[in-house]
Design an enzyme around this catalytic site. Structure first.
Site, short mmCIF file in Angstrom:
data_model
loop_
_atom_site.label_atom_id
_atom_site.label_comp_id
_atom_site.label_asym_id
_atom_site.label_seq_id
_atom_site.Cartn_x
_atom_site.Cartn_y
_atom_site.Cartn_z
N HIS A 277 5.88 9.68 8.97
CA HIS A 277 7.12 8.82 8.26
C HIS A 277 7.48 8.66 6.77
CE1 HIS A 277 7.89 7.47 13.08
NE2 HIS A 277 8.05 9.34 13.10
N ASN B 235 3.85 4.98 9.09
CA ASN B 235 3.83 3.67 8.34
C ASN B 235 3.78 3.85 7.38
OD1 ASN B 235 3.61 1.62 10.92
ND2 ASN B 235 1.59 1.33 9.69
N ASP C 260 3.84 2.06 4.42
CA ASP C 260 3.25 0.61 3.64
C ASP C 260 1.91 1.19 2.51
OD1 ASP C 260 1.24 1.07 5.01
OD2 ASP C 260 2.10 -0.93 6.54
N PRO D 134 6.31 -6.78 9.16
CA PRO D 134 6.79 -7.17 9.71
C PRO D 134 7.26 -5.44 10.60
CG PRO D 134 8.87 -7.43 8.66
CD PRO D 134 7.70 -7.67 8.27
N ASP D 135 6.86 -5.79 12.08
CA ASP D 135 6.93 -4.29 12.69
C ASP D 135 8.41 -4.82 12.70
OD1 ASP D 135 7.25 -5.93 14.72
OD2 ASP D 135 5.68 -5.30 16.24
N PHE D 136 8.92 -3.64 14.19
CA PHE D 136 10.03 -3.07 14.05
C PHE D 136 10.77 -4.37 15.12
CE2 PHE D 136 8.42 -0.39 11.15
CZ PHE D 136 9.41 0.57 10.36
N ARG D 137 10.53 -3.77 16.68
CA ARG D 137 10.02 -3.66 17.90
C ARG D 137 9.82 -5.33 18.43
NH1 ARG D 137 10.16 1.12 16.46
NH2 ARG D 137 12.52 2.24 16.40
P1 OAD Z 1 7.21 -1.32 16.74
O1 OAD Z 1 7.98 -2.17 15.96
O2 OAD Z 1 8.34 -0.06 17.83
O3 OAD Z 1 5.78 -1.08 17.34
C1 OAD Z 1 4.93 -1.78 16.76
C2 OAD Z 1 3.79 -2.04 18.14
O4 OAD Z 1 2.91 -2.71 17.70
C3 OAD Z 1 4.47 -3.05 18.79
O5 OAD Z 1 4.35 -2.57 20.27
C4 OAD Z 1 4.59 -4.40 19.15
O6 OAD Z 1 3.39 -5.60 20.65
C5 OAD Z 1 1.94 -4.33 18.19
N1 OAD Z 1 1.79 -4.79 17.92
C6 OAD Z 1 2.52 -6.61 16.86
N2 OAD Z 1 1.22 -6.73 15.86
C7 OAD Z 1 0.45 -6.06 16.48
C8 OAD Z 1 -0.82 -6.64 16.65
N3 OAD Z 1 -1.25 -7.34 15.73
N4 OAD Z 1 -1.88 -6.23 17.09
C9 OAD Z 1 -2.12 -5.24 18.15
N5 OAD Z 1 -0.18 -5.21 18.20
C10 OAD Z 1 -0.04 -5.28 17.77
O7 OAD Z 1 6.55 -0.31 15.13
P2 OAD Z 1 6.07 1.49 15.38
O8 OAD Z 1 5.48 2.16 16.81
O9 OAD Z 1 5.24 1.72 14.33
O10 OAD Z 1 10.67 4.21 11.48
O11 OAD Z 1 7.29 2.01 15.17
C11 OAD Z 1 7.81 3.25 15.31
C12 OAD Z 1 9.28 4.24 14.17
O12 OAD Z 1 9.98 3.16 14.33
C13 OAD Z 1 8.38 3.40 12.62
O13 OAD Z 1 7.80 3.57 12.08
C14 OAD Z 1 10.27 2.56 11.52
C15 OAD Z 1 10.85 2.64 13.38
O14 OAD Z 1 12.10 2.97 13.35
C16 OAD Z 1 11.61 4.27 9.50
O15 OAD Z 1 10.57 3.65 9.16
C17 OAD Z 1 11.08 5.75 9.59
#
Ligand code: OAD
Length: 420
Positions: A144, A125, A127, A51-54
């Site tokens: 990170h 990431n 991962d 999963p992503d974060f936000r």
């Molecule tokens: P976010 O979860 O903040 O953002 C992920 C982005 O990817 C969002 O804008 C989603 O809409 C988009 N997204 C998801 N699935 C997608 C797909 N299949 N194709 C295109 N876009 C997609 O994640 P990050 O920006 O990586 O820190 O977050 C940054 C940091 O915040 C992370 O490194 C983490 C967190 O706190 C640590 O783990 C230390």
């Protein structure tokens, strides 16, 4: 969810012919485009099952209620970790590398390297899927950190990786053998400094000819500030489900909204790399446990529509009620045999590939640890942190793509057979 500060530029382009894929590719094929940089976020790994974060419903932060955190980001905050390491350890178990397969987007980054475009891939990431996809280690900056090493947060003594892995699997909290302080993988938490390699590599962005920003909300600084460091003449291409940061505010910004695997597929097609993309992505298959594939985690969002349709369909299908009838058993047996055959071939092929790579020095395994330094630049979600303040770091690490273990795979295949 993207940075609200962005004002879309509505005038004409200056470097690109247009704000579309053919124009990006035409520019890439011109003599002007030599150094390509990539910035990755969690969105590139969602298709791998991480999963992503936000993202509002599916993101990690929306699904942490079970951990009883005061607020979701606390799980990655160093001060909170000191008081209560359990939530992080619980999450680490789920996120631990090794169970996931790189996506087409990771493979696309590898192709950028193979075609001598890639200068640096900055990733947020943890991962390690860039490495697993075959992006050369010396072109990756894990801004990170990663799970590759771990240290005591008090005396900074290193802790054995096998011990850490075993503890995370069991859900145990690891304490330092020397001072009994808490041990944490070298993932950069909020309130911690970014690795020295990040600081050293950032100035290279000033020479960028093209920047791809993929799968990130650009909410976390200083990483998000990197997009401002490339020259005005450098086209910035955002590939994301939604707008992010201020990409779109410069004349040669291109915003390609959608699933990144689908967008990179189109880019690859336009570049004439379509078959290569499939071929390279197929090589990553060997790294995935069969049961992960059976659960439907293919590592790609759009592959079903592509040339591997049949193979993937087979992997998506749960064994058809094996044992219900002799015919079903026989059919399943034949299917597993075929799968075993295929895996055996792939093991042989991948071992050849690993050998080639290590002989050419492409992927090396070096683990370097430096004593922590004091720092003025820490990770935060404060929007607008100055790019100029990207200073200070703690650890640097470089690891290699794991070579598949033929014994382990053999055992795995035996287990598959036994299940019947
Ligand atoms: P976010 O979860 O903040 O953002 C992920 C982005 O990817 C969002 O804008 C989603 O809409 C988009 N997204 C998801 N699935 C997608 C797909 N299949 N194709 C295109 N876009 C997609 O994640 P990050 O920006 O990586 O820190 O977050 C940054 C940091 O915040 C992370 O490194 C983490 C967190 O706190 C640590 O783990 C230390």
């Amino acid at each position: 969810m993207g940075n609200e500060a962005s004002t879309p530029y509505e005038g004409s382009t200056e470097v690109l012919e247009g704000r579309d894929i053919p124009s990006i590719v035409k520019y890439m094929k011109s003599k002007k485009c030599k150094k390509v940089f990539v910035m990755l976020g969690a969105g590139v790994s969602t298709a791998a099952g991480i999963p992503d974060f936000r993202s509002p419903e599916t993101g990690l932060y929306a699904n942490l209620a079970r951990l009883n955190l005061p607020y979701p980001e606390a799980v990655f905050e160093i001060n909170y970790f000191r008081q209560n390491p359990l939530p992080f350890y619980t999450l680490a178990r789920e996120l631990y590398p090794g169970r996931f397969r790189p996506t087409l987007t990771h493979t696309f980054v590898k192709l950028l390297a193979d075609h001598s475009y890639l200068d640096t891939c900055f990733t947020q990431n943890i991962d390690t899927l860039e490495r697993q996809a075959g992006v050369p280690g010396d072109k990756i900056v894990e801004a990170h950190g990663s799970f590759a090493d771990q240290h005591c947060i008090e005396c900074h003594a290193s802790c054995d990786s096998a011990k850490m892995k075993a503890a995370i699997e069991k859900g145990d909290i690891v304490r330092c053998e020397q001072c009994k302080g808490l041990v944490k993988p070298d993932i950069v938490f909020f309130g911690e400094s970014l690795p020295p390699l990040f600081q050293r590599t950032v100035p290279r962005l000033r020479e960028a000819d093209l920047l791809f920003v993929i799968g990130t909300s650009l909410k976390v600084h200083p990483f998000a500030s990197l997009t401002d460091l490339v020259p005005e003449s450098c086209p910035r291409v955002l590939i994301n489900m939604e707008p992010a940061g201020n990409i779109g505010s410069r004349p040669d910004d291109v915003v390609l909204l959608g699933r990144c695997d689908e967008v990179v597929r189109k880019l690859a097609r336009e570049l004439g790399w379509d078959n290569e993309l499939d071929r390279e992505w197929r090589k990553t298959e060997i790294l995935v446990p069969l049961d992960t594939l059976r659960k439907g985690n293919t590592g790609s969002e759009e592959i079903v529509a592509e040339s591997e349709k049949e193979a993937v369909a087979a992997k998506h299908t749960e064994p058809e009620a094996a044992g219900d009838s002799e015919a079903a058993v026989a059919k399943e047996e034949a299917r597993v045999e075929a799968e075993v055959e295929k895996l055996t071939e792939q093991i042989a092929k991948t071992l050849d590939i690993s050998r080639d790579v290590s002989e050419s020095g492409g992927r090396s395994e070096t683990v370097e640890t430096k004593p922590p330094e004091t720092s003025s630049s820490v990770m935060s979600t404060v929007t607008g942190a100055s790019a100029a303040s990207l200073r200070g770091q703690s650890h640097e690490r470089v690891t290699s793509t794991p070579t598949p273990d033929p014994e382990g795979l053999k055992e795995q295949k035996e287990k598959e057979k036994e299940k019947l």
